[in-house]
Design an enzyme around this catalytic site. Structure first.
Site, PDB file in Angstrom:
ATOM      1  N   GLY A  82       1.649  30.308   0.242  1.00 37.09           N
ATOM      2  CA  GLY A  82       0.857  29.683   1.306  1.00 37.09           C
ATOM      3  C   GLY A  82       0.554  28.231   0.987  1.00 37.09           C
ATOM      4  N   ALA A  83       0.835  27.362   1.973  1.00 35.16           N
ATOM      5  CA  ALA A  83       0.566  25.925   1.794  1.00 35.16           C
ATOM      6  C   ALA A  83      -0.477  25.473   2.812  1.00 35.16           C
ATOM      7  N   TYR A  86      -4.943  25.072   3.125  1.00 34.02           N
ATOM      8  CA  TYR A  86      -5.925  24.253   2.398  1.00 34.02           C
ATOM      9  C   TYR A  86      -5.946  24.605   0.915  1.00 34.02           C
ATOM     10  N   ASN A 112       6.045  28.760   1.784  1.00 34.07           N
ATOM     11  CA  ASN A 112       5.291  28.681   3.037  1.00 34.07           C
ATOM     12  C   ASN A 112       6.220  29.011   4.198  1.00 34.07           C
ATOM     13  N   VAL A 138       6.600  35.470   3.298  1.00 31.31           N
ATOM     14  CA  VAL A 138       6.356  36.499   2.285  1.00 31.31           C
ATOM     15  C   VAL A 138       6.280  37.839   3.003  1.00 31.31           C
ATOM     16  N   GLU A 179     -15.995  25.359  19.388  1.00 31.22           N
ATOM     17  CA  GLU A 179     -15.196  24.123  19.321  1.00 31.22           C
ATOM     18  C   GLU A 179     -14.084  24.151  20.377  1.00 31.22           C
ATOM     19  N   GLN A 188     -13.394  24.268   3.467  1.00 32.35           N
ATOM     20  CA  GLN A 188     -14.166  23.620   2.413  1.00 32.35           C
ATOM     21  C   GLN A 188     -14.094  24.410   1.099  1.00 32.35           C
ATOM     22  N   LYS A 234     -18.073  14.173  11.657  1.00 30.04           N
ATOM     23  CA  LYS A 234     -16.872  15.033  11.770  1.00 30.04           C
ATOM     24  C   LYS A 234     -15.616  14.204  11.478  1.00 30.04           C
TER      25      LYS A 234
HETATM   26  P1  FAD Z   1      -4.670  28.638   5.652  1.00 34.40           P
HETATM   27  O1  FAD Z   1      -5.190  27.265   5.669  1.00 34.40           O
HETATM   28  O2  FAD Z   1      -4.757  29.517   6.791  1.00 34.40           O
HETATM   29  O3  FAD Z   1      -3.202  28.594   5.033  1.00 34.40           O
HETATM   30  C1  FAD Z   1      -2.378  29.701   4.894  1.00 34.40           C
HETATM   31  C2  FAD Z   1      -0.930  29.233   4.840  1.00 34.40           C
HETATM   32  O4  FAD Z   1      -0.086  30.335   4.529  1.00 34.40           O
HETATM   33  C3  FAD Z   1      -0.422  28.662   6.158  1.00 34.40           C
HETATM   34  O5  FAD Z   1       0.341  27.499   5.917  1.00 34.40           O
HETATM   35  C4  FAD Z   1       0.471  29.780   6.707  1.00 34.40           C
HETATM   36  O6  FAD Z   1       1.533  29.300   7.505  1.00 34.40           O
HETATM   37  C5  FAD Z   1       1.006  30.390   5.419  1.00 34.40           C
HETATM   38  N1  FAD Z   1       1.382  31.797   5.552  1.00 34.40           N
HETATM   39  C6  FAD Z   1       0.665  32.803   6.110  1.00 34.40           C
HETATM   40  N2  FAD Z   1       1.319  33.972   6.011  1.00 34.40           N
HETATM   41  C7  FAD Z   1       2.471  33.688   5.387  1.00 34.40           C
HETATM   42  C8  FAD Z   1       3.579  34.484   4.961  1.00 34.40           C
HETATM   43  N3  FAD Z   1       3.618  35.806   5.175  1.00 34.40           N
HETATM   44  N4  FAD Z   1       4.605  33.883   4.337  1.00 34.40           N
HETATM   45  C9  FAD Z   1       4.583  32.541   4.094  1.00 34.40           C
HETATM   46  N5  FAD Z   1       3.563  31.744   4.446  1.00 34.40           N
HETATM   47  C10 FAD Z   1       2.537  32.311   5.087  1.00 34.40           C
HETATM   48  N6  FAD Z   1     -13.240  25.525   8.030  1.00 34.40           N
HETATM   49  C11 FAD Z   1     -13.977  24.451   7.635  1.00 34.40           C
HETATM   50  O7  FAD Z   1     -14.379  24.367   6.459  1.00 34.40           O
HETATM   51  N7  FAD Z   1     -14.303  23.454   8.518  1.00 34.40           N
HETATM   52  C12 FAD Z   1     -13.878  23.460   9.793  1.00 34.40           C
HETATM   53  O8  FAD Z   1     -14.182  22.534  10.556  1.00 34.40           O
HETATM   54  C13 FAD Z   1     -13.078  24.551  10.237  1.00 34.40           C
HETATM   55  N8  FAD Z   1     -12.619  24.583  11.494  1.00 34.40           N
HETATM   56  C14 FAD Z   1     -11.814  25.622  11.904  1.00 34.40           C
HETATM   57  C15 FAD Z   1     -11.345  25.620  13.221  1.00 34.40           C
HETATM   58  C16 FAD Z   1     -10.555  26.654  13.666  1.00 34.40           C
HETATM   59  C17 FAD Z   1     -10.063  26.639  15.089  1.00 34.40           C
HETATM   60  C18 FAD Z   1     -10.229  27.727  12.783  1.00 34.40           C
HETATM   61  C19 FAD Z   1      -9.356  28.863  13.246  1.00 34.40           C
HETATM   62  C20 FAD Z   1     -10.701  27.747  11.474  1.00 34.40           C
HETATM   63  C21 FAD Z   1     -11.503  26.690  11.021  1.00 34.40           C
HETATM   64  N9  FAD Z   1     -12.002  26.658   9.716  1.00 34.40           N
HETATM   65  C22 FAD Z   1     -12.771  25.589   9.304  1.00 34.40           C
HETATM   66  C23 FAD Z   1     -11.651  27.721   8.757  1.00 34.40           C
HETATM   67  C24 FAD Z   1     -10.471  27.232   7.870  1.00 34.40           C
HETATM   68  O9  FAD Z   1      -9.438  26.737   8.679  1.00 34.40           O
HETATM   69  C25 FAD Z   1      -9.927  28.349   6.967  1.00 34.40           C
HETATM   70  O10 FAD Z   1     -10.973  28.923   6.242  1.00 34.40           O
HETATM   71  C26 FAD Z   1      -8.866  27.755   6.029  1.00 34.40           C
HETATM   72  O11 FAD Z   1      -7.743  27.352   6.758  1.00 34.40           O
HETATM   73  C27 FAD Z   1      -8.482  28.750   4.937  1.00 34.40           C
HETATM   74  O12 FAD Z   1      -7.565  28.138   4.072  1.00 34.40           O
HETATM   75  P2  FAD Z   1      -6.460  29.021   3.324  1.00 34.40           P
HETATM   76  O13 FAD Z   1      -5.769  28.088   2.382  1.00 34.40           O
HETATM   77  O14 FAD Z   1      -7.041  30.260   2.801  1.00 34.40           O
HETATM   78  O15 FAD Z   1      -5.456  29.480   4.464  1.00 34.40           O
HETATM   79  P1  NAD Z   2     -16.742  34.025  13.253  1.00 31.05           P
HETATM   80  O1  NAD Z   2     -16.626  35.359  12.641  1.00 31.05           O
HETATM   81  O2  NAD Z   2     -17.537  32.999  12.562  1.00 31.05           O
HETATM   82  O3  NAD Z   2     -17.293  34.162  14.749  1.00 31.05           O
HETATM   83  C1  NAD Z   2     -16.841  35.172  15.607  1.00 31.05           C
HETATM   84  C2  NAD Z   2     -17.866  35.404  16.712  1.00 31.05           C
HETATM   85  O4  NAD Z   2     -17.342  36.387  17.599  1.00 31.05           O
HETATM   86  C3  NAD Z   2     -19.199  35.921  16.180  1.00 31.05           C
HETATM   87  O5  NAD Z   2     -20.233  35.135  16.719  1.00 31.05           O
HETATM   88  C4  NAD Z   2     -19.232  37.361  16.663  1.00 31.05           C
HETATM   89  O6  NAD Z   2     -20.544  37.810  16.960  1.00 31.05           O
HETATM   90  C5  NAD Z   2     -18.385  37.280  17.926  1.00 31.05           C
HETATM   91  N1  NAD Z   2     -17.805  38.579  18.316  1.00 31.05           N
HETATM   92  C6  NAD Z   2     -17.307  39.545  17.501  1.00 31.05           C
HETATM   93  N2  NAD Z   2     -16.885  40.597  18.233  1.00 31.05           N
HETATM   94  C7  NAD Z   2     -17.109  40.291  19.530  1.00 31.05           C
HETATM   95  C8  NAD Z   2     -16.872  40.954  20.749  1.00 31.05           C
HETATM   96  N3  NAD Z   2     -16.313  42.174  20.797  1.00 31.05           N
HETATM   97  N4  NAD Z   2     -17.200  40.334  21.899  1.00 31.05           N
HETATM   98  C9  NAD Z   2     -17.759  39.102  21.884  1.00 31.05           C
HETATM   99  N5  NAD Z   2     -18.013  38.421  20.756  1.00 31.05           N
HETATM  100  C10 NAD Z   2     -17.677  39.000  19.598  1.00 31.05           C
HETATM  101  O7  NAD Z   2     -15.211  33.527  13.475  1.00 31.05           O
HETATM  102  P2  NAD Z   2     -14.677  32.041  13.726  1.00 31.05           P
HETATM  103  O8  NAD Z   2     -15.544  31.315  14.670  1.00 31.05           O
HETATM  104  O9  NAD Z   2     -13.224  32.182  14.038  1.00 31.05           O
HETATM  105  O10 NAD Z   2     -14.827  31.363  12.293  1.00 31.05           O
HETATM  106  C11 NAD Z   2     -14.045  31.866  11.200  1.00 31.05           C
HETATM  107  C12 NAD Z   2     -14.410  31.098   9.947  1.00 31.05           C
HETATM  108  O11 NAD Z   2     -14.001  29.745  10.077  1.00 31.05           O
HETATM  109  C13 NAD Z   2     -15.914  31.070   9.684  1.00 31.05           C
HETATM  110  O12 NAD Z   2     -16.130  31.130   8.311  1.00 31.05           O
HETATM  111  C14 NAD Z   2     -16.348  29.721  10.202  1.00 31.05           C
HETATM  112  O13 NAD Z   2     -17.465  29.200   9.492  1.00 31.05           O
HETATM  113  C15 NAD Z   2     -15.098  28.876   9.931  1.00 31.05           C
HETATM  114  N6  NAD Z   2     -15.028  27.802  10.929  1.00 31.05           N
HETATM  115  C16 NAD Z   2     -15.749  26.686  10.656  1.00 31.05           C
HETATM  116  C17 NAD Z   2     -15.748  25.660  11.582  1.00 31.05           C
HETATM  117  C18 NAD Z   2     -16.547  24.409  11.284  1.00 31.05           C
HETATM  118  O14 NAD Z   2     -17.124  24.318  10.205  1.00 31.05           O
HETATM  119  N7  NAD Z   2     -16.586  23.454  12.181  1.00 31.05           N
HETATM  120  C19 NAD Z   2     -15.015  25.769  12.771  1.00 31.05           C
HETATM  121  C20 NAD Z   2     -14.310  26.951  13.011  1.00 31.05           C
HETATM  122  C21 NAD Z   2     -14.335  27.968  12.078  1.00 31.05           C
END
Ligand code: FAD
Ligand code: NAD
Length: 397
Positions: free
Chosen positions: A11-12, A14, A38, A82, A170, A314, A373
């Site tokens: 995985g590549a 964060y 990846n 993978v 968001e 983070q 942000k």
């Molecule tokens: P990922 O960053 O998900 O990386 C996993 C990598 O593995 C990817 O490149 C993927 O392509 C690869 N991969 C997966 N499966 C396979 C496989 N089978 N074979 C090969 N490669 C594979 N967190 C914050 O701290 N701040 C934020 O503002 C924030 N905003 C978010 C907004 C959204 C919309 C979402 C969905 C999440 C957000 N998060 C945020 C959460 C954050 O993105 C995740 O916690 C973070 O990406 C986790 O990092 P990771 O390295 O574990 O996995």
């Molecule tokens: P989350 O688990 O944080 O939120 C999911 C939400 O869906 C919850 O409020 C939950 O009550 C609701 N939910 C669950 N089942 C439901 C149902 N059946 N019907 C309606 N609502 C339902 O998931 P996320 O928002 O995808 O965040 C995932 C992770 O990524 C978290 O750790 C979050 O902190 C992180 N993240 C951070 C940021 C940021 O820092 N800006 C942005 C996006 C995600």
């Protein structure tokens, strides 16, 4: 004759990119073979995916070729998926081959958690990858275009977002910015478009600062987001969603942001997991395995009060740095470093020029939080790619 140890990083994202970059820096010439696997040859910014999903930013600004982030003379990049991790054989099975390892770093990221809700897997879109968000944007545009060929199908203009956690909030904020532009482009009356955000808990962003949550909800409601709080989605169908309250929301687009879980490949490897996440030790190692490290959304760690840290970019980044140090220590027979999470704060964007944030004991909202942000995003680009990446991908204005 001693052989060079093989390090494989899965995985590549964060966690994986930070581990690879730090290993590249810390390892001496010929001290280890490092392979980064990846699914794609690019790294994407998951934290930005809500923007290209809504169509308020481009795919191009949301990803970067991995070759621009690592030194391919020092790290082998393998673009493959993978399939299986065989711990006892020290092998990883890929779609198109097998890799053996002496040290393994698992950073495959999470997967959407659908809690067994019927229909979600088949009918709801997810914000998970570049490919999944491209589909969301195109699907919404297609629904607007189709509406103009048959105006009796008003549901084509309705979008349901399931879950008002950070991802859901968001995303609806970006949608609220995009919809007026879509209406103009497709000659659609804005009043006919509905953006519903359904949340099971009594409030959006459960657990976050209540004053900032109120600010976010008021702002988004003014921009046209229709909240349904305290009522879980209990089913998703071709027609839309059914809520526990009994209400049905008809919508041609349903996007599920109701939570994430760990990875099924990690579960299948035989680790003990809680919703696909492995409780790692303070050195980020899998239980009982000194050569297997698990970080990011695949790992589970607890704070001093015994509550699990939420899976965030983070924590994944900070784990990547310590993981690299500990892999090097393991190879050299040195002491591993304990991982201590340094929570720098939370910033959530609310669309153009708007955000909410808690940084230390300081609360921020509006323009100043939006600048925060931007800073967080620019800092990340700087960490992984220096000034050139900041200039190429950064949103400075
Ligand atoms: P990922 O960053 O998900 O990386 C996993 C990598 O593995 C990817 O490149 C993927 O392509 C690869 N991969 C997966 N499966 C396979 C496989 N089978 N074979 C090969 N490669 C594979 N967190 C914050 O701290 N701040 C934020 O503002 C924030 N905003 C978010 C907004 C959204 C919309 C979402 C969905 C999440 C957000 N998060 C945020 C959460 C954050 O993105 C995740 O916690 C973070 O990406 C986790 O990092 P990771 O390295 O574990 O996995
Ligand atoms: P989350 O688990 O944080 O939120 C999911 C939400 O869906 C919850 O409020 C939950 O009550 C609701 N939910 C669950 N089942 C439901 C149902 N059946 N019907 C309606 N609502 C339902 O998931 P996320 O928002 O995808 O965040 C995932 C992770 O990524 C978290 O750790 C979050 O902190 C992180 N993240 C951070 C940021 C940021 O820092 N800006 C942005 C996006 C995600």
């Amino acid at each position: 004759m001693s052989t060079i140890p093989k390090i494989v990083i899965l995985g590549a994202g964060y966690g994986g990119i930070l581990t690879a970059q730090r290993l590249q820096k810390e390892l001496n010439y010929n001290e280890a073979d490092v392979t980064l696997v990846n699914r794609h040859d690019y790294h994407y910014f998951t934290t930005h995916l809500h923007m290209p999903a809504a169509g308020t930013d481009s795919i191009d600004r949301t990803r970067v070729p991995i070759s621009k982030l690592i030194d391919e003379f020092k790290i082998d990049l393998v673009k493959s998926s993978v399939r299986e991790i065989r711990l006892s054989d020290r092998k990883v099975i890929l779609d198109d081959g097998t890799l053996s390892f002496d040290y393994l770093v698992i950073a495959l990221g999470g997967e959407p958690e659908s809690f067994g809700i019927p229909g979600l897997a088949e009918h709801a879109f997810k914000i998970r990858s570049i490919n999944s968000v491209r589909l969301i944007r195109q699907h919404i545009e297609y629904q607007f275009a189709m509406y103009k060929t048959d105006e009796s199908r008003k549901d084509r203009l309705n979008i349901v977002v399931g879950g008002a956690g950070f991802s859901g909030i968001e995303f609806v904020a970006e949608l609220a910015d995009r919809v007026p532009r879509l209406c103009k482009e497709y000659d659609v009356d804005r009043k006919l478009v509905h953006i519903y955000n359904v949340e099971a808990a009594p409030t959006a962003l459960p657990g976050f600062d209540p004053e900032l949550v109120d600010y976010a909800m008021e702002l988004l409601a003014k921009k046209g987001v229709d909240f349904r709080l305290g009522t879980p989605i209990k089913e998703c169908t071709k027609e839309g969603v059914v809520l526990a309250s009994g209400e049905t929301l008809h919508a041609a687009t349903v996007v599920w942001t109701g939570g994430i879980r760990g990875n099924r490949i990690v579960e299948a490897a035989g680790f003990e997991t809680a919703r696909g996440r492995v409780k790692v030790d303070e050195y980020l190692r899998a239980p009982g395995l000194e050569n297997v490290f698990i970080i990011g959304d695949n790992s589970l760690m607890f704070n001093e009060e015994g509550r699990p840290y939420p899976p965030t970019a983070q924590i994944a980044m900070q784990q990547g740095v310590i993981c690299a140090k500990n892999v090097v220590a393991a190879i050299r027979g040195g002491q591993p470093r304990q991982f201590v999470f340094n929570h720098k704060g939370t910033v959530a964007s609310l669309g153009r020029g708007q955000a909410i944030a808690v940084v230390g004991d300081k609360k921020m909202k509006g323009w100043s939080a939006a600048q925060m942000k931007k800073l967080v995003d620019l800092r990340y680009l700087f960490i992984i790619g220096g000034i050139p990446l900041v200039l190429r991908k950064g949103r400075i204005f």
